[in-house]
Write a protein that holds these residues in place. Sequence first.
Motif, PDB file in Angstrom:
ATOM      1  N   GLU A  89       0.854  -1.180   0.000  1.00  0.00           N
ATOM      2  CA  GLU A  89       0.000   0.000   0.000  1.00  0.00           C
ATOM      3  C   GLU A  89       0.892   1.233   0.000  1.00  0.00           C
ATOM      4  N   THR A  90       0.352   2.314  -0.528  1.00  0.00           N
ATOM      5  CA  THR A  90       1.081   3.574  -0.543  1.00  0.00           C
ATOM      6  C   THR A  90       0.231   4.626   0.157  1.00  0.00           C
ATOM      7  N   LEU A  91       0.863   5.400   1.031  1.00  0.00           N
ATOM      8  CA  LEU A  91       0.177   6.393   1.843  1.00  0.00           C
ATOM      9  C   LEU A  91       0.474   7.796   1.328  1.00  0.00           C
ATOM     10  N   VAL A  92      -0.553   8.643   1.309  1.00  0.00           N
ATOM     11  CA  VAL A  92      -0.417  10.035   0.882  1.00  0.00           C
ATOM     12  C   VAL A  92      -1.209  10.922   1.844  1.00  0.00           C
ATOM     13  N   TYR A  93      -0.918  12.219   1.807  1.00  0.00           N
ATOM     14  CA  TYR A  93      -1.609  13.154   2.693  1.00  0.00           C
ATOM     15  C   TYR A  93      -3.099  13.198   2.381  1.00  0.00           C
ATOM     16  N   ASP A  94      -3.445  13.289   1.100  1.00  0.00           N
ATOM     17  CA  ASP A  94      -4.842  13.214   0.674  1.00  0.00           C
ATOM     18  C   ASP A  94      -4.904  12.624  -0.733  1.00  0.00           C
ATOM     19  N   GLY A  97      -4.172  15.021  -6.731  1.00  0.00           N
ATOM     20  CA  GLY A  97      -2.953  15.538  -7.343  1.00  0.00           C
ATOM     21  C   GLY A  97      -1.967  14.490  -7.814  1.00  0.00           C
ATOM     22  N   LEU A  98      -0.767  14.981  -8.118  1.00  0.00           N
ATOM     23  CA  LEU A  98       0.289  14.134  -8.665  1.00  0.00           C
ATOM     24  C   LEU A  98       0.644  12.990  -7.721  1.00  0.00           C
ATOM     25  N   LYS A  99       0.684  13.266  -6.427  1.00  0.00           N
ATOM     26  CA  LYS A  99       1.078  12.231  -5.462  1.00  0.00           C
ATOM     27  C   LYS A  99       0.112  11.048  -5.489  1.00  0.00           C
ATOM     28  N   TYR A 100      -1.189  11.335  -5.666  1.00  0.00           N
ATOM     29  CA  TYR A 100      -2.194  10.267  -5.710  1.00  0.00           C
ATOM     30  C   TYR A 100      -2.039   9.436  -6.976  1.00  0.00           C
ATOM     31  N   GLN A 101      -1.845  10.098  -8.105  1.00  0.00           N
ATOM     32  CA  GLN A 101      -1.629   9.357  -9.347  1.00  0.00           C
ATOM     33  C   GLN A 101      -0.373   8.500  -9.251  1.00  0.00           C
ATOM     34  N   MET A 102       0.713   9.083  -8.712  1.00  0.00           N
ATOM     35  CA  MET A 102       1.966   8.336  -8.598  1.00  0.00           C
ATOM     36  C   MET A 102       1.807   7.147  -7.663  1.00  0.00           C
ATOM     37  N   ALA A 103       1.089   7.333  -6.569  1.00  0.00           N
ATOM     38  CA  ALA A 103       0.866   6.240  -5.626  1.00  0.00           C
ATOM     39  C   ALA A 103       0.126   5.089  -6.309  1.00  0.00           C
ATOM     40  N   GLN A 104      -0.874   5.415  -7.109  1.00  0.00           N
ATOM     41  CA  GLN A 104      -1.609   4.386  -7.845  1.00  0.00           C
ATOM     42  C   GLN A 104      -0.703   3.678  -8.851  1.00  0.00           C
ATOM     43  N   ASP A 105       0.125   4.459  -9.548  1.00  0.00           N
ATOM     44  CA  ASP A 105       1.039   3.874 -10.532  1.00  0.00           C
ATOM     45  C   ASP A 105       2.036   2.929  -9.863  1.00  0.00           C
ATOM     46  N   PHE A 115       2.666  -8.782  -5.692  1.00  0.00           N
ATOM     47  CA  PHE A 115       2.074  -8.385  -4.418  1.00  0.00           C
ATOM     48  C   PHE A 115       0.559  -8.212  -4.538  1.00  0.00           C
ATOM     49  N   VAL A 116      -0.147  -8.419  -3.436  1.00  0.00           N
ATOM     50  CA  VAL A 116      -1.539  -8.010  -3.332  1.00  0.00           C
ATOM     51  C   VAL A 116      -1.569  -6.484  -3.252  1.00  0.00           C
ATOM     52  N   ASN A 117      -2.438  -5.848  -4.021  1.00  0.00           N
ATOM     53  CA  ASN A 117      -2.536  -4.388  -4.030  1.00  0.00           C
ATOM     54  C   ASN A 117      -3.597  -3.963  -3.016  1.00  0.00           C
ATOM     55  N   LEU A 118      -3.159  -3.401  -1.899  1.00  0.00           N
ATOM     56  CA  LEU A 118      -4.071  -2.971  -0.836  1.00  0.00           C
ATOM     57  C   LEU A 118      -4.553  -1.535  -1.035  1.00  0.00           C
ATOM     58  N   GLY A 119      -4.094  -0.901  -2.101  1.00  0.00           N
ATOM     59  CA  GLY A 119      -4.603   0.417  -2.456  1.00  0.00           C
ATOM     60  C   GLY A 119      -3.802   1.577  -1.899  1.00  0.00           C
ATOM     61  N   LEU A 137       5.032  10.760  -0.775  1.00  0.00           N
ATOM     62  CA  LEU A 137       4.421   9.438  -0.742  1.00  0.00           C
ATOM     63  C   LEU A 137       5.199   8.554   0.218  1.00  0.00           C
ATOM     64  N   LEU A 138       4.491   7.637   0.866  1.00  0.00           N
ATOM     65  CA  LEU A 138       5.128   6.643   1.729  1.00  0.00           C
ATOM     66  C   LEU A 138       4.733   5.271   1.200  1.00  0.00           C
ATOM     67  N   VAL A 139       5.705   4.540   0.668  1.00  0.00           N
ATOM     68  CA  VAL A 139       5.454   3.228   0.066  1.00  0.00           C
ATOM     69  C   VAL A 139       5.747   2.137   1.091  1.00  0.00           C
ATOM     70  N   GLU A 140       4.743   1.300   1.354  1.00  0.00           N
ATOM     71  CA  GLU A 140       4.903   0.134   2.227  1.00  0.00           C
ATOM     72  C   GLU A 140       5.116  -1.080   1.336  1.00  0.00           C
ATOM     73  N   ALA A 141       6.374  -1.488   1.187  1.00  0.00           N
ATOM     74  CA  ALA A 141       6.744  -2.548   0.240  1.00  0.00           C
ATOM     75  C   ALA A 141       6.570  -3.926   0.867  1.00  0.00           C
ATOM     76  N   GLY A 142       5.324  -4.282   1.125  1.00  0.00           N
ATOM     77  CA  GLY A 142       5.017  -5.591   1.699  1.00  0.00           C
ATOM     78  C   GLY A 142       5.163  -5.611   3.213  1.00  0.00           C
ATOM     79  N   PHE A 143       4.577  -6.637   3.831  1.00  0.00           N
ATOM     80  CA  PHE A 143       4.609  -6.787   5.293  1.00  0.00           C
ATOM     81  C   PHE A 143       5.829  -7.589   5.710  1.00  0.00           C
ATOM     82  N   ILE A 144       6.582  -7.042   6.638  1.00  0.00           N
ATOM     83  CA  ILE A 144       7.813  -7.705   7.072  1.00  0.00           C
ATOM     84  C   ILE A 144       7.513  -8.937   7.907  1.00  0.00           C
ATOM     85  N   ASN A 145       6.309  -9.009   8.483  1.00  0.00           N
ATOM     86  CA  ASN A 145       5.930 -10.214   9.234  1.00  0.00           C
ATOM     87  C   ASN A 145       4.968 -11.089   8.438  1.00  0.00           C
ATOM     88  N   SER A 146       5.153 -11.065   7.106  1.00  0.00           N
ATOM     89  CA  SER A 146       4.464 -11.988   6.203  1.00  0.00           C
ATOM     90  C   SER A 146       5.520 -12.790   5.452  1.00  0.00           C
TER      91      SER A 146
END
Length: 250
Positions: A89-94, A97-105, A115-119, A137-146
């Motif tokens: 999943e990728t986290l954004v302030y709201d 804008g560009l950050k939301y499009q980039m997070a989706q990309d 990976f499963v896409n959690l949105g 953007l804050l990218v969570e590249a998978g769960f470390i306890n998975s």
Amino acid sequence: MRKLQSAHGGSDPGAVYNGRQEKDDALRLTLAVGEILQNHGIDVEYTRTTDVFETPIQKAMEANQAGVDLFLSIHRNSFPTDNEVSGVETLVYDLSGLKYQMAQDINDQLEAVGFVNLGVKERPNLAVLRRTNMPALLVEAGFINSDVDNQLFDENFQDIAQAIAAGVLDTLDSQGIIKDEDYRVQVGAFRNRRYAERLLNELLEKGFPAYIDDSGPYLRVQVGDFDDMDDAVQMEQRLKQAGFPTVIVK
């Protein structure tokens, strides 16, 4: 210029699972993503390249003072119960804008890796998203306890780095922020034409559409001329499977 932040560091290991520390995975992935972006002509500045600690607010302030135009923070996720949740999943302030499009990309690219896409999630309370003056953007590249995500992370590490970089580049390209250029896969660079031609013939014998670019000081043996970076990535993977060292260039 883009600012890349590697999560945690120093006395702060981040999430920990079976001795595996988030700070180590995050730094390794950040440096790999940064190298790919630099190979595509993007100026990259890091918050850390070694095992040191700074608070999230310090990292945000550094980005503001450096005047960068994009802030990308790379993490590994965690869940209270081991092996219950997996995915990116990728986290954004709201969600705008560009950050939301980039997070989706970025998420779409990581989903293609496996990976499963959690949105994309809205997180206005995070300092690196709230206190930065540029799209962040804050990218969570998978769960470390998975175990599933860790296997994906380890076995497809370079593809994951390529996916994050591709998400960034595709968004910047679509927004006209970077110049749209064709992508090529470079297999070697030589001053000696005999060596370049030897590699060229080896590639042609294996069915790769290779050629020599002699426009610069080196004879560069390259494959393809792709409008879409995804096509270049697929060719790069084919070349790697055939045992050739590669780098995507423009």
